[in-house]
Write a protein that holds these residues in place. Structure first.
Motif, PDB file in Angstrom:
ATOM      1  N   ASP A 194     -31.022 -43.898-109.258  1.00  0.00           N
ATOM      2  CA  ASP A 194     -30.433 -43.580-110.500  1.00  0.00           C
ATOM      3  C   ASP A 194     -30.549 -42.234-111.111  1.00  0.00           C
ATOM      4  N   LEU A 195     -31.707 -41.668-110.662  1.00  0.00           N
ATOM      5  CA  LEU A 195     -32.159 -40.506-111.408  1.00  0.00           C
ATOM      6  C   LEU A 195     -31.981 -39.310-110.270  1.00  0.00           C
ATOM      7  N   ASP A 196     -31.117 -39.307-109.261  1.00  0.00           N
ATOM      8  CA  ASP A 196     -30.750 -38.272-108.177  1.00  0.00           C
ATOM      9  C   ASP A 196     -30.832 -37.011-108.641  1.00  0.00           C
ATOM     10  N   GLU A 197     -31.285 -35.963-108.260  1.00  0.00           N
ATOM     11  CA  GLU A 197     -31.484 -34.684-108.563  1.00  0.00           C
ATOM     12  C   GLU A 197     -30.208 -33.968-108.627  1.00  0.00           C
ATOM     13  N   ARG A 198     -29.242 -34.393-107.798  1.00  0.00           N
ATOM     14  CA  ARG A 198     -27.942 -33.967-107.743  1.00  0.00           C
ATOM     15  C   ARG A 198     -27.164 -34.730-108.866  1.00  0.00           C
ATOM     16  N   TYR A 199     -27.349 -35.236-109.710  1.00  0.00           N
ATOM     17  CA  TYR A 199     -26.804 -35.832-110.895  1.00  0.00           C
ATOM     18  C   TYR A 199     -26.926 -34.570-112.131  1.00  0.00           C
ATOM     19  N   THR A 200     -25.812 -33.597-111.926  1.00  0.00           N
ATOM     20  CA  THR A 200     -25.905 -32.379-112.746  1.00  0.00           C
ATOM     21  C   THR A 200     -24.526 -32.364-113.386  1.00  0.00           C
ATOM     22  N   PRO A 201     -24.460 -31.493-114.604  1.00  0.00           N
ATOM     23  CA  PRO A 201     -23.030 -31.380-115.107  1.00  0.00           C
ATOM     24  C   PRO A 201     -22.071 -30.606-114.157  1.00  0.00           C
ATOM     25  N   GLY A 202     -20.858 -30.903-113.862  1.00  0.00           N
ATOM     26  CA  GLY A 202     -20.171 -30.375-112.996  1.00  0.00           C
ATOM     27  C   GLY A 202     -20.277 -30.677-111.334  1.00  0.00           C
ATOM     28  N   SER A 203     -21.250 -31.667-111.138  1.00  0.00           N
ATOM     29  CA  SER A 203     -21.535 -31.838-109.859  1.00  0.00           C
ATOM     30  C   SER A 203     -20.494 -32.714-109.046  1.00  0.00           C
ATOM     31  N   SER A 204     -19.999 -32.554-108.088  1.00  0.00           N
ATOM     32  CA  SER A 204     -18.910 -33.163-107.281  1.00  0.00           C
ATOM     33  C   SER A 204     -19.734 -34.082-106.040  1.00  0.00           C
ATOM     34  N   GLU A 234     -43.533 -45.304-114.772  1.00  0.00           N
ATOM     35  CA  GLU A 234     -43.885 -44.250-115.257  1.00  0.00           C
ATOM     36  C   GLU A 234     -43.079 -43.089-114.511  1.00  0.00           C
ATOM     37  N   LYS A 235     -43.023 -43.071-113.120  1.00  0.00           N
ATOM     38  CA  LYS A 235     -42.351 -42.171-112.282  1.00  0.00           C
ATOM     39  C   LYS A 235     -41.092 -41.845-112.707  1.00  0.00           C
ATOM     40  N   LEU A 253     -36.629 -38.678-115.555  1.00  0.00           N
ATOM     41  CA  LEU A 253     -35.935 -38.556-116.881  1.00  0.00           C
ATOM     42  C   LEU A 253     -36.152 -37.439-117.685  1.00  0.00           C
ATOM     43  N   GLN A 254     -37.597 -36.988-118.019  1.00  0.00           N
ATOM     44  CA  GLN A 254     -37.859 -35.849-118.757  1.00  0.00           C
ATOM     45  C   GLN A 254     -37.720 -34.566-117.862  1.00  0.00           C
ATOM     46  N   ASP A 255     -38.014 -34.745-116.657  1.00  0.00           N
ATOM     47  CA  ASP A 255     -38.238 -33.194-115.988  1.00  0.00           C
ATOM     48  C   ASP A 255     -36.501 -32.982-115.458  1.00  0.00           C
ATOM     49  N   ARG A 256     -35.852 -33.976-115.282  1.00  0.00           N
ATOM     50  CA  ARG A 256     -34.561 -33.713-114.729  1.00  0.00           C
ATOM     51  C   ARG A 256     -33.296 -33.666-115.772  1.00  0.00           C
ATOM     52  N   ARG A 271     -34.664 -36.387-121.008  1.00  0.00           N
ATOM     53  CA  ARG A 271     -34.272 -37.531-121.739  1.00  0.00           C
ATOM     54  C   ARG A 271     -35.744 -38.447-121.946  1.00  0.00           C
ATOM     55  N   GLU A 272     -36.021 -38.769-123.052  1.00  0.00           N
ATOM     56  CA  GLU A 272     -37.025 -39.683-123.327  1.00  0.00           C
ATOM     57  C   GLU A 272     -36.835 -41.130-122.948  1.00  0.00           C
ATOM     58  N   SER A 273     -37.758 -42.113-122.805  1.00  0.00           N
ATOM     59  CA  SER A 273     -37.316 -43.385-122.473  1.00  0.00           C
ATOM     60  C   SER A 273     -38.589 -44.363-122.662  1.00  0.00           C
TER      61      SER A 273
END
Length: 434
Positions: free
Chosen positions: A177-187, A214-215, A220-223, A226-228
């Protein structure tokens, strides 16, 4: 006067986990995933707290009336077109090459299914926008929504919550759910058909986020900046232990009294059942039982065709019989490449069944002393399986280390209280954004 006070102070929560109906109505005898198990366990836990009224929305492909179970109001949402999407999705997948799709397998029903879906997509138009508020959600009489997983329906839930000036809590389902490819404008499109830009927006627009580990909090913080809040996966020991005493109907475990257990979907991206066959070939003296839930028919057919003689396969087992199935296992094995926190690890540890994982869960296995991770080393995995199989340990003699750890760190009451605190603080934080 007492009833009025309770009505005023009770928090009204709406859980949305559309695939969870088989976990609630076990008579359906259909596969149940970890996210659905987690969602329903939390819902039941909150319902028993005395201070939370819980609604739970599930998807059905035929009309069904709302019903109440375990203190939870279950609200079926009829969606006949979704089962059609699932059927076609097993035969056709997205592709980066023209024309944008690839045929995985041919089935005659595609002749009418594809035109029906194409027509639906044209007629649906704007209604397919994931950020369009769905009246089915906005009309729910609740204070806060709780949606599971970064996927298109979570966008609809968040949009509906904000459109009606309420809040939405997003519960992370897996590290994917936290894939690094999830970015603004990503196709980028995930293996499950979710667009990267939409997934990024889901994470950004959620009013609060619950992580499993914790991972995930760090990702969430790095990419996503967002806090969680960390709320571990729960397990209801009372229900699980009661289920362990169930009598298994003939044929449930292919007449095996003892086996190495594998549970997962027939798909090659995350669960990777074909790797289990390689382990089985390295352990010809060991009996393996695969609970191979339907997903990708091509993968399923290949597993059944290539399985060695010491591997028995069942398509699915009723949800309420799984504790007894675990109770007859000598070892639990995982060939997954990606997980959040596997509920099956909790179930194995709660039963005292040692776990051997190919790639995931190393920290949990070490801390709980419930098993081993071989970091992608198949021969080493097979060696662990052989050793545990040879070391004849009955259920009454199993070490309690894993069980004690799970009881302390994943007990239902403790984790439900943490989730309740998140829901209450989020619901009381003011109006949601439009």
């Amino acid at each position: 006067m007492t009833d009025t006070t309770e009505e005023q102070t009770s928090l009204r929560v709406c859980f949305v986990a559309l695939h969870a109906l088989p976990a609630i109505d076990v008579s359906l005898n259909r596969p149940v995933g970890g996210t659905e198990t987690r969602a329903w366990t939390f819902a039941k836990g909150l319902a028993t707290s005395g201070s939370v009224d819980v609604r739970f929305i599930v998807r059905t492909d035929s009309p069904r009336q709302p019903f109440r179970q375990d203190g939870v109001d279950v609200i079926p949402m009829e969606d006949r077109i979704y089962s059609l999407y699932e059927s076609v999705g097993k035969c056709i997948e997205r592709s980066s090459r023209f024309p944008g799709v690839r045929l995985r397998r041919w089935e005659n029903k595609l002749v009418w299914q594809v035109p029906v879906l194409a027509t639906y997509r044209i007629l649906a138009g704007r209604s397919r926008d994931p950020w369009r508020a769905d009246p089915f959600y906005t009309e729910q009489p609740v204070d806060v929504f709780c949606t599971f997983g970064v996927q298109a329906n979570s966008a609809r839930v968040i949009a509906a919550a904000h459109d009606s000036h309420r809040k939405a809590v997003l519960v992370i389902g897996s590290d994917g759910d936290l894939d690094e490819r999830y970015t603004p404008g990503s196709s980028y499109v995930s293996p499950y058909g979710d667009v990267g830009s939409v997934c990024h927006a889901i994470i950004q627009r959620a009013d609060a986020i619950v992580a499993q580990t914790e991972k995930q909090q760090q990702l969430l913080q790095d990419r996503f900046c967002r806090e969680s809040t960390l709320v571990a996966n729960p397990i209801d020991f009372d229900s699980w232990d009661a289920g362990r005493r169930s009598t298994l109907p003939d044929g449930t475990t292919c007449d095996l009294d003892r086996y190495v257990l594998w549970v997962g979907r027939a798909e090659s991206v995350h669960k990777r059942p074909l790797l289990l066959l390689e382990v089985a070939r390295l352990c010809p003296e060991v009996n393996f039982l695969m609970v191979l839930n339907p997903r990708d028919r091509t993968v399923e057919e290949r597993v059944r065709r290539d399985a060695p003689a010491n591997v028995k396969i069942v398509s699915q087992i009723p949800f309420d019989l799984m504790p007894a199935v675990f109770d007859h296992a000598t070892v639990f094995v995982s060939t997954s490449s990606l997980e959040g926190f596997p509920n099956v690890f909790l179930q194995a540890a709660a039963t005292g069944v040692p776990i051997v994982s190919l790639e995931v869960g190393d920290e949990f296995l070490k801390t709980s002393k419930s098993g081993f991770c071989t970091h992608g080393d198949l021969p080493r995995m097979a060696e662990h399986v052989r050793c545990l199989w040879t070391d004849l340990v009955t259920s009454t003699q199993r070490p309690r280390g894993g069980r004690d750890y799970v009881s302390a760190e994943h007990g239902l009451q403790t984790q439900t209280a943490r989730l309740e605190a998140v829901l209450k603080s989020t619901a009381g934080a003011g109006d949601g954004d439009a």
